[in-house]
Design an enzyme around this catalytic site. Structure first.
Site, PDB file in Angstrom:
ATOM      1  N   SER A 143      24.043-108.266  23.604  1.00  0.00           N
ATOM      2  CA  SER A 143      23.597-107.221  24.524  1.00  0.00           C
ATOM      3  C   SER A 143      24.811-106.752  25.295  1.00  0.00           C
ATOM      4  CB  SER A 143      22.550-107.795  25.490  1.00  0.00           C
ATOM      5  OG  SER A 143      22.372-106.964  26.621  1.00  0.00           O
ATOM      6  N   TYR A 156      18.936-113.553  32.162  1.00  0.00           N
ATOM      7  CA  TYR A 156      19.250-112.878  30.903  1.00  0.00           C
ATOM      8  C   TYR A 156      20.752-112.774  30.693  1.00  0.00           C
ATOM      9  CZ  TYR A 156      19.198-109.364  27.209  1.00  0.00           C
ATOM     10  OH  TYR A 156      19.388-108.688  26.027  1.00  0.00           O
TER      11      TYR A 156
END
Length: 270
Positions: A143, A156
């Site tokens: 990501s 995250y």
């Protein structure tokens, strides 16, 4: 003929979003595709849609036995495994340190890391013998949060930084037999959910981020679709096109790396 014709590709989380786009793309490339998917409904949908072109196995990426069951079925079907793509993951909907209760933070951490980090590690463990035998590759979905703050909350962001370290370590341990790389997409149209511990298991990323908001922060100024990110995976999986890359993280972030996520500080209102 595609470089990936008859290559055996194993993708986690192939029932929706980027995972589904990868399933579609690798089938188009002529590969023998398998996926491990948590949702029974999505498994049924994959089987109905792709028929004999997909081996869809219902299972949980946090369970090694489910991985081993999938790998056994892949080897029975194809006789080999050429590429493992660890893709299944969850997001924390930008849950911040200050606004998340301590007890929720702890349980959310374990749930999110179990999926985003342990899930990758267990997949690598289950697939390693077959990939060593085939001298294949592993690819993990990262990501923009693997490089910058602001792409999620601390849970995250920490999980994606951990996955980056995992890629580097596995690339080192498995060389020269197996190439291990990552692809770091930015936000896209998907059904990415959050941890149940944070009350987010029924909330998709598109309920937190609008297409306009995602497009506005990207230098290329468009709202990406999952299919827009499949090219780097195809290149990394190809033996002809990727002989030399291992331990590499490709930023597929619509130019975000040009400037990062530019907020001076997130705590100005504390």
């Amino acid at each position: 003929m595609s470089d990936l014709h008859n290559e055996s590709i194993f993708i986690t989380g192939g029932g929706s979003g980027l995972g589904l786009a990868l399933v579609e793309r690798f089938i188009e490339e002529g590969a023998q595709v398998a996926t491990l998917e948590l949702s029974a409904a999505k498994v049924a949908s994959l089987r109905q849609r792709f028929g004999e072109h997909i081996l869809a196995v219902e299972g949980n990426v946090t369970c090694y036995a489910d991985y081993q069951r999938a790998v056994d079925q892949i080897l029975t079907r194809s006789g080999k495994l050429d590429c493992f793509i660890g893709n299944a993951g969850i997001w924390d909907h930008n849950a911040s340190l200050v606004n998340t209760p301590a007890e929720t933070l702890e349980t959310g951490f374990h749930e999110l890391f179990n999926v985003n980090v342990l899930g990758y590690l267990l997949g690598a463990k289950a697939c390693a013998p077959a990939l060593i035998a085939s001298e294949g590759s592993m690819i993990f979905t990262l990501s923009n949060a693997a490089r910058y703050p602001g792409g999620g909350g601390p849970l995250y962001t920490a999980s994606k930084h951990a996955a980056t370290g995992l890629i580097r370590q596995l690339a080192y341990e498995l060389a020269p037999k197996v190439r291990v790389n990552g692809v770091g997409p930015c936000g896209m149209a998907s059904d990415l959910r959050g941890p149940q511990a944070l009350g987010q298991s029924e909330t998709s990323i598109m309920q937190s981020l609008t297409p306009e908001k995602i497009a506005a922060i990207l230098p290329l100024q468009f709202f990406p679709q999952p299919a827009d990110f499949t090219g780097p995976y195809v290149m990394l999986a190809s033996r002809r096109n990727n002989r030399a890359l291992s331990g590499v993280m490709i930023n597929a972030d619509a130019g975000l790396a040009i400037r990062g996520i530019r907020h001076v500080a997130a705590g100005l209102d504390l």
